[in-house]
Design a protein around this motif. Structure first.
Motif, PDB file in Angstrom:
ATOM      1  N   ASN A 140     -18.578 -33.199  21.190  1.00 55.45           N
ATOM      2  CA  ASN A 140     -19.592 -34.258  21.216  1.00 55.45           C
ATOM      3  C   ASN A 140     -19.146 -35.413  22.097  1.00 55.45           C
ATOM      4  OD1 ASN A 140     -21.380 -32.925  19.574  1.00 55.45           O
ATOM      5  ND2 ASN A 140     -20.562 -33.800  17.703  1.00 55.45           N
ATOM      6  N   MET A 141     -17.898 -35.838  21.960  1.00 56.79           N
ATOM      7  CA  MET A 141     -17.389 -36.935  22.768  1.00 56.79           C
ATOM      8  C   MET A 141     -17.358 -36.531  24.241  1.00 56.79           C
ATOM      9  SD  MET A 141     -14.369 -38.268  24.423  1.00 56.79           S
ATOM     10  CE  MET A 141     -13.194 -37.114  23.825  1.00 56.79           C
ATOM     11  N   MET A 142     -16.883 -35.325  24.499  1.00 58.66           N
ATOM     12  CA  MET A 142     -16.810 -34.862  25.880  1.00 58.66           C
ATOM     13  C   MET A 142     -18.207 -34.699  26.475  1.00 58.66           C
ATOM     14  SD  MET A 142     -13.684 -32.187  25.433  1.00 58.66           S
ATOM     15  CE  MET A 142     -13.935 -31.373  26.966  1.00 58.66           C
ATOM     16  N   ARG A 143     -19.148 -34.224  25.696  1.00 55.25           N
ATOM     17  CA  ARG A 143     -20.528 -34.057  26.171  1.00 55.25           C
ATOM     18  C   ARG A 143     -21.101 -35.418  26.558  1.00 55.25           C
ATOM     19  NH1 ARG A 143     -22.854 -32.079  21.788  1.00 55.25           N
ATOM     20  NH2 ARG A 143     -22.076 -30.021  22.256  1.00 55.25           N
ATOM     21  N   ASN A 144     -20.866 -36.445  25.751  1.00 54.57           N
ATOM     22  CA  ASN A 144     -21.378 -37.783  26.047  1.00 54.57           C
ATOM     23  C   ASN A 144     -20.766 -38.338  27.328  1.00 54.57           C
ATOM     24  OD1 ASN A 144     -22.989 -37.732  23.781  1.00 54.57           O
ATOM     25  ND2 ASN A 144     -21.482 -38.757  22.492  1.00 54.57           N
ATOM     26  N   VAL A 145     -19.448 -38.170  27.497  1.00 54.70           N
ATOM     27  CA  VAL A 145     -18.780 -38.652  28.706  1.00 54.70           C
ATOM     28  C   VAL A 145     -19.300 -37.904  29.930  1.00 54.70           C
ATOM     29  CG1 VAL A 145     -16.566 -38.784  29.917  1.00 54.70           C
ATOM     30  CG2 VAL A 145     -16.714 -39.485  27.526  1.00 54.70           C
TER      31      VAL A 145
END
Length: 116
Positions: free
Chosen positions: A39-44
């Motif tokens: 989720n964090m990587m997708r947002n970045v």
């Protein structure tokens, strides 16, 4: 020795080192294990893609100069970049993949495209 699937706990047949009964269980297990960082990587990555699209749109010719406010108005986020390049003359360019920018003294941005 009886082995069970790490996802659904059904018996596994086949190779000795097999951990899952099928590709679906393997994918479900790995998706569950990587969910938090994904989720964090997708947002970045979404922010990087957006920044790249904005720079590409404004820098169609490969080198241009625009007001910083114009970039920010389109939704560009200055903190999301892929790398920084410092030239021999001491100029610092911030890049999103091959699209870069340098903030000048008069709050203008010099947009460049780096050919790979």
């Amino acid at each position: 020795m009886k082995r069970n699937c790490m996802e659904c706990d059904l018996p596994i047949s086949g190779r000795e080192d097999k951990k899952f009964c099928c590709d679906g269980c393997r994918n479900a297990f790995n998706n569950r294990m990587n969910r938090d960082s994904t989720n964090m990587m997708r947002n970045v990555n979404n922010k990087l893609r957006k920044n790249y699209r904005i720079l590409s749109e404004l820098n169609a010719e490969g080198k241009t100069r625009i007001a910083q406010e114009k970039l920010l108005h389109k939704g560009f986020e200055l903190h999301y970049i892929t790398h920084i390049l410092t030239t021999k003359t001491g100029k610092t360019y911030r890049f999103v993949y091959n699209q870069g920018y340098m903030i000048t003294d008069d709050n203008q941005l010099e947009l460049v495209r780096r050919e790979t």
